[in-house]
Design an enzyme around this catalytic site. Sequence first.
Site, short mmCIF file in Angstrom:
data_model
loop_
_atom_site.label_atom_id
_atom_site.label_comp_id
_atom_site.label_asym_id
_atom_site.label_seq_id
_atom_site.Cartn_x
_atom_site.Cartn_y
_atom_site.Cartn_z
N HIS A 102 -4.95 -4.15 -2.23
CA HIS A 102 -4.67 -3.12 -3.23
C HIS A 102 -4.54 -3.67 -4.65
O HIS A 102 -4.25 -2.92 -5.57
CB HIS A 102 -3.41 -2.34 -2.85
CG HIS A 102 -3.58 -1.56 -1.58
ND1 HIS A 102 -3.98 -0.24 -1.57
CD2 HIS A 102 -3.47 -1.93 -0.29
CE1 HIS A 102 -4.08 0.18 -0.31
NE2 HIS A 102 -3.77 -0.83 0.49
N LYS A 132 -11.52 -0.49 -1.23
CA LYS A 132 -10.65 0.17 -2.20
C LYS A 132 -11.30 0.09 -3.59
O LYS A 132 -12.12 0.92 -3.92
CB LYS A 132 -9.26 -0.43 -2.10
CG LYS A 132 -8.78 -0.32 -0.63
CD LYS A 132 -7.42 -0.79 -0.36
CE LYS A 132 -7.17 -1.02 1.13
NZ LYS A 132 -7.40 0.15 1.99
N SER A 149 0.80 -1.23 0.00
CA SER A 149 0.00 0.00 0.00
C SER A 149 0.82 1.27 0.00
O SER A 149 0.33 2.32 -0.38
CB SER A 149 -0.94 0.00 1.20
OG SER A 149 -0.21 -0.12 2.40
C1 LIG Z 1 -3.04 -4.46 2.91
C2 LIG Z 1 -4.31 -4.10 3.62
N1 LIG Z 1 -5.01 -5.05 4.25
C3 LIG Z 1 -6.15 -4.77 4.88
C4 LIG Z 1 -6.67 -3.50 4.93
C5 LIG Z 1 -7.90 -3.21 5.72
O1 LIG Z 1 -9.01 -3.05 4.93
P1 LIG Z 1 -10.36 -2.37 5.46
O2 LIG Z 1 -10.27 -0.93 5.13
O3 LIG Z 1 -11.43 -3.07 4.75
O4 LIG Z 1 -10.43 -2.61 6.94
C6 LIG Z 1 -5.99 -2.48 4.26
C7 LIG Z 1 -6.54 -1.11 4.21
O5 LIG Z 1 -6.09 -0.21 4.84
C8 LIG Z 1 -4.77 -2.77 3.60
O6 LIG Z 1 -4.05 -1.81 3.00
#
Ligand SMILES: Cc1ncc(COP(=O)(O)O)c(C=O)c1O
Lengths: 82, 401
Positions: free
Chosen positions: B213, B244, B185
């Site tokens: 992502h 996302k 990310s």
């Molecule tokens: C790699 C990764 N996993 C999980 C999440 C968590 O997702 P959510 O926004 O649905 O809680 C994110 C988002 O910030 C992320 O970047």
Amino acid sequence: MKSYEEILAELINLIRPMVPNANELSPDMELVDNLGLDSMKVMNLLQEIEDQFDVSIPLNVLPDVRTVGDLAHKIHQILERE
Amino acid sequence: MNLFDKFKPLLAARAELSDIGVDPFNVKVEKILSPTEAIVNGHRVILAGTNNYLGLTFHPECIAAAENALREQGCGTTGSRMANGNYADHLALEREFAEFYDKPFAMVFSTGYLANLAILSTVPGADDVILIDSDSHASIYDGCRMSSAEVIRFRHNDVDDLAKRLRRLKDRASRTLIVVEGIYSMLGDVAPLKEMAAVKQEFGACLMVDEAHSLGVLGETGRGVAQAENVEDQVDFIVGTFSKSLGSIGGYCVSHHPELEILRYAARPYIFTASSSPSLIASTRVALRLLQEGSGLREKLWNNAHRFYEGLKKLGCQLGPRVSPVIPIMLGESRQESIAIWHDLLQNGAYVNLVMPPASPDTRCMLRCSMSAAHSPEQLDALLEIFARVLSARGMENRVS
Ligand SMILES: Cc1ncc(COP(=O)(O)O)c(C=O)c1O
């Protein structure tokens, strides 16, 4: 297998270049509070140590590691278990 | 000592920000105008720091489906999936994820964060091992903390280090869960999944990939990096988020292991929280369909990424190693200077994310830019023009690294 003392000596050699201002490194010195290593430096140091001793240090044990001596003990324990 | 003494360093850091008069970590989106435009802290800006990769947040079909569900099923479910919150549409969305990935089992969670907590806290137990990439997202680290397994990190995207650590585990390698992400990310770099899957096979471990992502971004039909690298058969758990590319809120996991289903009775982050609202599930179902049909959206996204990356490169910005919809611009170590650049960009009409250590990959600060399929060529040109103006005023233009 390496003894605790041997591990400690190697460990001190690894840490020394990271703390140029510290004169004598002793086993009861705290990595963060006395040596002033920030979390990023500690993480980098751990990776170097892991390579040197050919071990993986689990994240779970880190809360118990405050001093240079604690770290030497943990490495000793892990090597012993293997 | 009292309860609050530990917050002193954080309070001091925040006071420093308020002295500068800008807090990049507490901006107010006064009005969101479209997937790519908003009024932020009083400035009308083009959004180039979101995760709205396919730009679906305002898609008329998603909105219509959400409106319908809202009217027919109410605002919330007032219950867990395990009790009264398990609506037909939650199950339908799970079926649709299973079909999309061509896997027999799928589960939907209230967020992606909870999906990671659920798998990591429940699948690997005492005596098992979790082997995570050191650049893993906080939800992966937190899931590890909830698990009784031993947790070991390997160097970011380093296949040799991964193999070395599996070798050290000896016969425990077969009870190890390796965890990586698709696109990371912050830097937009991608896990070398083909090589990692081969190592996983060699040692008989399990592999989980968080495609947060990369869903809708990579792979022939948008399933992520596992699809792009043609290793989906070797991935044991694929996890992802709706927040996302799907433009809503929620998380999912798909797998060929029937044991995934047992998590409905064992995973606390699934059981002890309310299920997603009907409107979120409804818009997500439509967004997933659009994503599957949406090779045009993916193409737009990548065209935008290339255009913006090339533009920034011409300005002399120091960028990540490869073109990706997440585009990092490395700045210097000075927090003050980085905040000033970020703030100049905002005032001139560009919103991006500011990332400072320890959240950045090294001791430098960085700007995280992200592209959307919804950005028009004119918006990208406008963004580049703003960057050129701000960076040259700050003496950053053509700074060679
Ligand atoms: C790699 C990764 N996993 C999980 C999440 C968590 O997702 P959510 O926004 O649905 O809680 C994110 C988002 O910030 C992320 O970047």
